[in-house]
Design a protein around this motif. Sequence first.
Motif, PDB file in Angstrom:
ATOM      1  N   SER A 250       0.834  -1.195   0.000  1.00 32.39           N
ATOM      2  CA  SER A 250       0.000   0.000   0.000  1.00 32.39           C
ATOM      3  C   SER A 250       0.873   1.251   0.000  1.00 32.39           C
ATOM      4  O   SER A 250       0.534   2.243  -0.634  1.00 32.39           O
ATOM      5  CB  SER A 250      -0.951  -0.008   1.198  1.00 32.39           C
ATOM      6  OG  SER A 250      -0.222   0.122   2.398  1.00 32.39           O
TER       7      SER A 250
ATOM      8  N   SER B 143       2.081   1.532  -3.571  1.00 30.38           N
ATOM      9  CA  SER B 143       0.998   1.901  -4.470  1.00 30.38           C
ATOM     10  C   SER B 143       0.645   3.367  -4.308  1.00 30.38           C
ATOM     11  O   SER B 143       0.371   4.054  -5.288  1.00 30.38           O
ATOM     12  CB  SER B 143      -0.241   1.064  -4.172  1.00 30.38           C
ATOM     13  OG  SER B 143       0.103  -0.282  -4.164  1.00 30.38           O
ATOM     14  N   TYR B 144       0.674   3.823  -3.070  1.00 26.39           N
ATOM     15  CA  TYR B 144       0.342   5.224  -2.845  1.00 26.39           C
ATOM     16  C   TYR B 144       1.333   6.115  -3.585  1.00 26.39           C
ATOM     17  O   TYR B 144       0.938   7.056  -4.283  1.00 26.39           O
ATOM     18  CB  TYR B 144       0.345   5.533  -1.350  1.00 26.39           C
ATOM     19  CG  TYR B 144      -0.098   6.933  -1.036  1.00 26.39           C
ATOM     20  CD1 TYR B 144      -1.434   7.278  -1.157  1.00 26.39           C
ATOM     21  CD2 TYR B 144       0.820   7.912  -0.645  1.00 26.39           C
ATOM     22  CE1 TYR B 144      -1.859   8.559  -0.891  1.00 26.39           C
ATOM     23  CE2 TYR B 144       0.404   9.200  -0.391  1.00 26.39           C
ATOM     24  CZ  TYR B 144      -0.938   9.523  -0.503  1.00 26.39           C
ATOM     25  OH  TYR B 144      -1.350  10.798  -0.246  1.00 26.39           O
TER      26      TYR B 144
ATOM     27  N   MET C 101      -3.283  -2.797  -6.111  1.00 23.97           N
ATOM     28  CA  MET C 101      -3.619  -1.634  -5.309  1.00 23.97           C
ATOM     29  C   MET C 101      -3.311  -0.322  -5.994  1.00 23.97           C
ATOM     30  O   MET C 101      -4.035   0.656  -5.844  1.00 23.97           O
ATOM     31  CB  MET C 101      -2.915  -1.697  -3.961  1.00 23.97           C
ATOM     32  CG  MET C 101      -3.648  -2.637  -3.038  1.00 23.97           C
ATOM     33  SD  MET C 101      -2.828  -2.827  -1.508  1.00 23.97           S
ATOM     34  CE  MET C 101      -3.063  -1.278  -0.808  1.00 23.97           C
ATOM     35  N   ARG C 102      -2.243  -0.339  -6.750  1.00 21.21           N
ATOM     36  CA  ARG C 102      -1.890   0.900  -7.452  1.00 21.21           C
ATOM     37  C   ARG C 102      -3.009   1.245  -8.428  1.00 21.21           C
ATOM     38  O   ARG C 102      -3.450   2.391  -8.521  1.00 21.21           O
ATOM     39  CB  ARG C 102      -0.554   0.684  -8.171  1.00 21.21           C
ATOM     40  CG  ARG C 102      -0.050   1.865  -8.950  1.00 21.21           C
ATOM     41  CD  ARG C 102      -0.298   1.634 -10.401  1.00 21.21           C
ATOM     42  NE  ARG C 102       0.344   2.641 -11.228  1.00 21.21           N
ATOM     43  CZ  ARG C 102      -0.008   2.832 -12.491  1.00 21.21           C
ATOM     44  NH1 ARG C 102      -0.961   2.093 -13.013  1.00 21.21           N
ATOM     45  NH2 ARG C 102       0.586   3.745 -13.208  1.00 21.21           N
TER      46      ARG C 102
ATOM     47  N   PHE D  46      -6.059   0.329  -8.216  1.00 15.86           N
ATOM     48  CA  PHE D  46      -7.245   0.705  -7.465  1.00 15.86           C
ATOM     49  C   PHE D  46      -7.136   2.143  -6.975  1.00 15.86           C
ATOM     50  O   PHE D  46      -8.076   2.936  -7.082  1.00 15.86           O
ATOM     51  CB  PHE D  46      -7.439  -0.245  -6.275  1.00 15.86           C
ATOM     52  CG  PHE D  46      -8.752  -0.070  -5.593  1.00 15.86           C
ATOM     53  CD1 PHE D  46      -9.854  -0.805  -5.994  1.00 15.86           C
ATOM     54  CD2 PHE D  46      -8.894   0.839  -4.560  1.00 15.86           C
ATOM     55  CE1 PHE D  46     -11.074  -0.635  -5.373  1.00 15.86           C
ATOM     56  CE2 PHE D  46     -10.116   1.014  -3.944  1.00 15.86           C
ATOM     57  CZ  PHE D  46     -11.214   0.273  -4.341  1.00 15.86           C
ATOM     58  N   MET D  47      -5.977   2.489  -6.465  1.00 13.40           N
ATOM     59  CA  MET D  47      -5.812   3.838  -5.909  1.00 13.40           C
ATOM     60  C   MET D  47      -5.912   4.915  -6.976  1.00 13.40           C
ATOM     61  O   MET D  47      -6.282   6.045  -6.688  1.00 13.40           O
ATOM     62  CB  MET D  47      -4.457   3.944  -5.197  1.00 13.40           C
ATOM     63  CG  MET D  47      -4.432   3.216  -3.870  1.00 13.40           C
ATOM     64  SD  MET D  47      -2.875   3.483  -3.036  1.00 13.40           S
ATOM     65  CE  MET D  47      -3.129   2.557  -1.535  1.00 13.40           C
TER      66      MET D  47
ATOM     67  N   VAL E 247      -9.281   6.441  -7.230  1.00 11.94           N
ATOM     68  CA  VAL E 247      -9.762   7.361  -6.191  1.00 11.94           C
ATOM     69  C   VAL E 247      -9.623   8.789  -6.714  1.00 11.94           C
ATOM     70  O   VAL E 247      -8.547   9.181  -7.135  1.00 11.94           O
ATOM     71  CB  VAL E 247      -8.937   7.205  -4.904  1.00 11.94           C
ATOM     72  CG1 VAL E 247      -9.299   8.280  -3.891  1.00 11.94           C
ATOM     73  CG2 VAL E 247      -9.148   5.821  -4.326  1.00 11.94           C
TER      74      VAL E 247
ATOM     75  N   TYR F 195      -2.271   9.421   3.317  1.00  7.80           N
ATOM     76  CA  TYR F 195      -2.204   7.999   2.981  1.00  7.80           C
ATOM     77  C   TYR F 195      -2.933   7.200   4.043  1.00  7.80           C
ATOM     78  O   TYR F 195      -3.752   6.331   3.759  1.00  7.80           O
ATOM     79  CB  TYR F 195      -0.736   7.585   2.885  1.00  7.80           C
ATOM     80  CG  TYR F 195      -0.457   6.133   3.198  1.00  7.80           C
ATOM     81  CD1 TYR F 195      -0.714   5.138   2.256  1.00  7.80           C
ATOM     82  CD2 TYR F 195       0.078   5.757   4.420  1.00  7.80           C
ATOM     83  CE1 TYR F 195      -0.461   3.816   2.538  1.00  7.80           C
ATOM     84  CE2 TYR F 195       0.336   4.441   4.715  1.00  7.80           C
ATOM     85  CZ  TYR F 195       0.059   3.467   3.771  1.00  7.80           C
ATOM     86  OH  TYR F 195       0.306   2.166   4.063  1.00  7.80           O
TER      87      TYR F 195
ATOM     88  N   MET G 123      -6.496   7.589   2.206  1.00  2.57           N
ATOM     89  CA  MET G 123      -6.325   6.622   1.138  1.00  2.57           C
ATOM     90  C   MET G 123      -6.587   5.197   1.599  1.00  2.57           C
ATOM     91  O   MET G 123      -7.302   4.454   0.941  1.00  2.57           O
ATOM     92  CB  MET G 123      -4.902   6.740   0.586  1.00  2.57           C
ATOM     93  CG  MET G 123      -4.715   6.011  -0.722  1.00  2.57           C
ATOM     94  SD  MET G 123      -5.975   6.427  -1.955  1.00  2.57           S
ATOM     95  CE  MET G 123      -4.976   7.075  -3.257  1.00  2.57           C
TER      96      MET G 123
ATOM     97  N   SER H 248      -9.257   2.433   0.285  1.00  2.00           N
ATOM     98  CA  SER H 248      -8.782   1.265  -0.453  1.00  2.00           C
ATOM     99  C   SER H 248      -9.206  -0.048   0.183  1.00  2.00           C
ATOM    100  O   SER H 248      -8.793  -1.105  -0.265  1.00  2.00           O
ATOM    101  CB  SER H 248      -7.254   1.267  -0.538  1.00  2.00           C
ATOM    102  OG  SER H 248      -6.795   2.490  -1.000  1.00  2.00           O
TER     103      SER H 248
ATOM    104  N   SER I   3     -10.147  -3.121  -1.985  1.00  2.00           N
ATOM    105  CA  SER I   3      -9.066  -3.825  -2.669  1.00  2.00           C
ATOM    106  C   SER I   3      -8.185  -4.549  -1.655  1.00  2.00           C
ATOM    107  O   SER I   3      -7.677  -5.637  -1.924  1.00  2.00           O
ATOM    108  CB  SER I   3      -8.235  -2.866  -3.516  1.00  2.00           C
ATOM    109  OG  SER I   3      -7.457  -2.037  -2.694  1.00  2.00           O
TER     110      SER I   3
END
Lengths: 465, 290, 415
Positions: free
Chosen positions: B104, B107-108, B172-173, B175-176, B179, B198, B202, B206, B209
Motif C-alpha cells: 500500500s 501503491s500510494y 492496489m496501485r 485501485f488507488m 480514487v 495515505y 487513502m 482502499s 481492494s
Amino acid sequence: MSTIASTAPQQQPRHALRAPIDPTWANFVGLISAAALLFAFLFAPWYWGEVKYNGARLMSEVLVDRPYGQYTSAMIILIPLAALGTVLITLWGLNSPERGKLASFGTSLFGLIALFYFLDFYALQDNELIDQYVQTSSGFTIALVAAVVLLGQAVLLHPWINEGLFRLSETGSARLPAVPAWLIPYLFLAAPLALYVVWIIAPTIYTFYLSLTDWDGVSSPRYIGLKNYKDLFAHRSFTEALGNNVRWLAVFITVPTTLGLALALIFNTEMRGGKWYKVSFYSPLVLSGPVIALVWSWVYHPSKGLINPLLVDSGITSSPPGWLADRQIAIYCIIVAAAWRQVGYVMVLYLAGLKNIDPTLLDAGLVDGTNRWQLFRYIIFPLLAPVTTIIVIISIIDSLRAFDLVQIMTRGNQNTEVLANLMYMEAFNNYRMGYGGAIAVILFSISVVFVGLYLWRTLKDELEY
Amino acid sequence: MATVANLTRPGERAEQRRKLVFAAIKYGALTALTLLWLVPVFSSLITSFRTMDDISINGFWSIPSEVTLDKFQEAWKAARIRQYLLNSFIITIPSLAGMLFLASLTSYALARFRFRGNLFIYFMYVAGMMLPFQILLLPVFRLVNRLGLYDTYAALILIHTAFQLGFCTFVMRNFMRTVPGEILDAARVDGCGEFRIYWQIMLPLSLPSLAALATLEFTWVFNDFLWALILLQSDALRPVTAGLATLQGQYVTDWPLITAGALLATLPTVFVFVFLQRYFIQGLTLGSGK
Amino acid sequence: MLVLALVMLPVSLSTQAQAPEYITYNSMNSDPLPRALDEEVVQLWNERNPTLPVEHSIIAHEDFKQAIRAYLTAEPSPDVLTWFAGNRARFFIDRGLILDTSDVWEEYGFNDTYAPGFKALATVDDKQYFLPTSYYWWAVYYRPSLFEQAGITEIPETWDDLLAACDAFNEAGLYPFTIGTKYRWTTAAWFDYINMRVNGPEFHLDLMLLKESYTDERVAAVFDYWKQLFDHNCFLPDPAAYSWQEALDFMIQGEAGMYLMGGFITDSYPDEMEDDLDFFRFPIINPDVPIGEDAPTDGLFMAANARNPEAGKQFLAFMGSQEVQQMAFDEMGRLPTRTDVDVSAASEAVQKGINLIQTADNVLQFYDRDTTPPMADAGMDGFMAFWDNPDSIDTILADLDAERLRLLEAGDTGE
C-alpha cells in the motif's frame, strides 16, 4: 513520524484537528510497540542468541509438546495475540480520532495481557530447566520492553503530556527543514523497494551469473561460459521437459479456456441455483498443489482407486490403463489434474468480462434476428478479446511454472519431467547449481516473451498518457 | 409455471413446454457435469471415513462396511496435521500483514505522485509478479543461509512478503488511481501531511481492494509448497503443504489417512473461500488487469 | 522514537545461565516399525541427557533422499543424519560436506568393536566419516502357501526354474512377482542380480565404478535375460504406480507370489502372517561365475556444517554403541555391524539371512550405493525406460554410456 510533521510548517496551525486531547500519539506508539513485539516474536532470537529459537518457534513447540516447549511458559501464546490485537485496535483508532481514546485503553489492556507471559515466566514458573538453562536474548528483551510500553502508552493521553507532545511536534517540525516535495514518493517507496530489490531483483540477476558457472553449492562458483547451455540441449531430460511443457501449454490454452468460457456463458444468464453450480466449479481454486496431487493420485490409483475398478467391474475393459504408471499418458493425467483447477479461474475471468459487455448491444443483436451462435461469434467473442488474450497469457505462464503436481505425483519420472521440476532436481538433487541456473534462465527467457506481451497489454494505456 | 401455462393459448403452451424441456435438459446436464467435477473431492471425503482394509477387500465402489472418524483423529495428532496447520498460520498471517502494508505504501507513491522512475518501478513490480519463481530459487537459498535464516519461519515470511509485493502493488496501485484526486487534494490544502493522507484517507478508501487482496493472498501463501520445501528442514516448522507431501511418504498405503489429512489441510482455505468468496473472486478479477 | 530508543537499549535481562546445547538429528526411518525404534532410542537418550536433548525430525524416506542435499549445504546443517554406505556417502564426503569422526572411532573404541569390513566402508583416506549401524540382505521373498497353490514344489535355483515358476503362477491366475517402481530403485535390484549372476560380481563392480562401458555386449546380455521375464509375464501390471510398500500389499493379499526385496520387508509385513513368508537366494544363471550378493549397509554421519559438532559426536557414539545395536537386533532383527552384539537369539529367518551373505563369494552394497549418484540416477531412469519399452534398450544403453563418459570427464568416478 517525520513525514507527518514535515509538511506542517508551510500551513497554518491546524485548529480543526486539534482536539482537546489528541490520541494519535498514544495510538502510534501502541502500533509501533505492537510491531516491535511481533517482530521480536518472529524474527529475533528469544533465547540463546540464535534466530532459530524465535518466539514463534517456541510457541509452536509448546502447543504440540515438542522438546523446546519445556523451556518457556505456555503463556507465550499471549504475545502474538496481544500484538495482533493491538495492531488491529490501533489501526481502528488511528483511522478516526474520536475512537482513539478507546483504542488506547484497549492497547493498554493488550499490554497487560502480554505482560502475563513475563510474569508467569519469571515468577510463577517452577521449572529447574528454565532456571538453569534459559538465557534470554534480544527478542525476549524487546518483547518485554514493548509490552511495558503497550501498557503505559495511555500516559500520553494525560492532558499535560499530550499538550507537551503537541507543542513539541509543532516546534519540532518548525525547526526541522521541510522534506522536499520530490523526496516524498521515494520515502514511501524506500522500505518496500529495498525488500523487493534484495529478495527479487538481485536474485534474478544473480541467477544469470550462476548459469554461467560450474557450482556444486559448496565451493565457490567457477566461471565456465556457456557450457551449461550447450550441455542442456544435449541432455535428453531437458528436451523431454521442454516437450512436456509444450504439451502442458497446448492443453492449457485450449481445454480450460473453452470449458471456462462455455461455463461462463451459461452462468452469465440468470438461473436458479446458478450460484451453487458456479461455486462447485471454482472451488478447486482454493486447493493447494499437494492436496490436488494427492487427491488425484488416489483417483488414478490403478488397482484400488476410482477409475480402474469402475472400468473393470463394469466390463468396459479388463486391462485398464495404468494412468500415472503409463509413460505414454502419465503427463496428460497430471495436466488434467492441473486443468481441473484452472477451469474455475478462467470462468471467473470470463464472467467478469461478460459483465462489462453492454447489454444493449446484445439486445440489438437479438432484434436483428441473429441466432445465438452468431451473436456469440460476431458480437460477444470479439468483445471478450482482451479478456481472452489475458487468459491465454496467464495460462501460458502458469503452464511454464508447473511444479508441485509433478513433484508430488511422479517426481518427474514416467516421462513427466517439466522444466521447473528438472531445475529443482538438478540444482538440489544433483548439486549442479549452475546447470539448474541455466534451466531457470531458459524458463525465464521463455516466460519473458509472454510476460512482455502481458505488460504491453496492461501498460498500454499508461504509456499512452 | 403450471398456472401460467393454463392461462395461455395452445401455441404458447407448446412453446412453454419446449422451454421447460430445454430447462430440464440444461439443469440435468449441468448437475451431471458438476457432480463429475466434484468426484475427486467427494471420493476423498468418502475414502477418509473408511478403512484401508475395507477398500482393499471390497473395492472403492462398495458400500462401506464401517464408517469411522479415526483417520481424522490419527491425521490430526499422530500425523501432526495440527502442528503443520499451526505453522501455516504462523507463516501466513505476518506475510499477509507485511505485504499489504508495504504494497500500500508503494501503491500510494506510484498512484499519487509523478516522479522520475515511476513507470519503471511499476513495470518492475508487474514483471516480477509474472516471472517463474524458479529463477529465484538458488540465490534466495544462498541468501537465506547467509543471513542465518535457514530453517526459520522468518525466511518464509520474508520471501512471501517480497514475492507477493508485485501482485499486491499491481492491484492496489490500479485501485488507488481510481480514487478521485480532489479528495486528496482537499486534504492537502487542509495541511495534512502526505503520510496522514495515505493513512487516514487513502487506506480507508482502499479497503475493498485490501480485502480482496487479503483473501486471495491468504490462499496463495497458505498453499505455497516450493519455498517450504527449500527453506526449511525441521519437521517442527513445516507448513501444511509440505507436511502433506511427506504424509504420502510416511503412510504410503493408508489412503484414508492421506485423504483425511488432505481434507483437514484444506479447511482454512475452504473456510476463507466460503465466507469471503466475494472478495476472493474480486481479487482474481482485479489481478487479471481488467 | 521513544519506543525505538527503548528497544535499542542493550538491556540484558539474561539469567546468566549456561546456554543449553541441542543436537539435531534428521532420520529417514519413516516406516512404522523403524520409526518406533528410532523414537525409542532418541527418547532413551533424552531421558539420560535432559540438558542435551536431541531434536529429532523424521522425514519420509523418499523425501529424505531428495532433501539431504539441501540439508548438507545449509548453514547450519543438522548434526547427525541417517544415510547409506558406499558411494552414496562417498559423494558427500568428497564434497567436504561430511564431518571427520575418526576421533569418535578412536575414543569409543569403535576401531576394535566394529568388523573390519564395516570400518573399511566408513573410511576414506584413513579417516572415518561414516558410522555403519546395520546391514541387511536381499533375497527373493515368497509365500510358501502361494507356491503350493500354484503347484510349485521346488524352490527355484536356476534361471529356468524361475521362469517355470512364473509360468506356474500365471496359470494359477496370480502375479508371479510384485514390484513397486514408483521410486525407481526397486528396478536396480533386478539389474544388480541379473548382472552379478550373468557376468559375475567383479564385472558388476567395475561397471559400478565406471570402468566398464554400458555399451559392452555383456551389459546388453543382462537386458536379454531381463526381457525374458517380461516375455513370461513375471511382473504385475503398472508397477510404476506403486511404492515398494504398496506393491507388498499384493503379496499380503495373496495376489502375487514373490518379491525381490531387502530384509526390511518384514518391517512392513503383518506379524501374524510372517509364518507364511520365506526367501531364497536369487537363482543362479551362469554357474561359472562367483556368487555375488547385495547386502546394503545403513548408518549415520555428521554434517561438516553441523551446528553442534561436539555434542553431536556424543550422540553419534551412543547410536553406534553396543546397547543400541543390541536393541535394534532384538527388536527389529537388524544385523549388527559390531562384533560384540549378542546374536544368539536370532530367529531362524535371520540366521538364514546371515548364512546367505556369509556363503556369498562377493558382497556388494546396492546399485545406487555402489555407483556414483549421478550415474545411479541416469541408470535407474534407464531401467524404467527399459521396463516401459524393452526394444529401446540400445538407445538407453548408449545414453547411459554417454553419461558415464561425461562423469569420467568431470572426474566424478566415485573412486
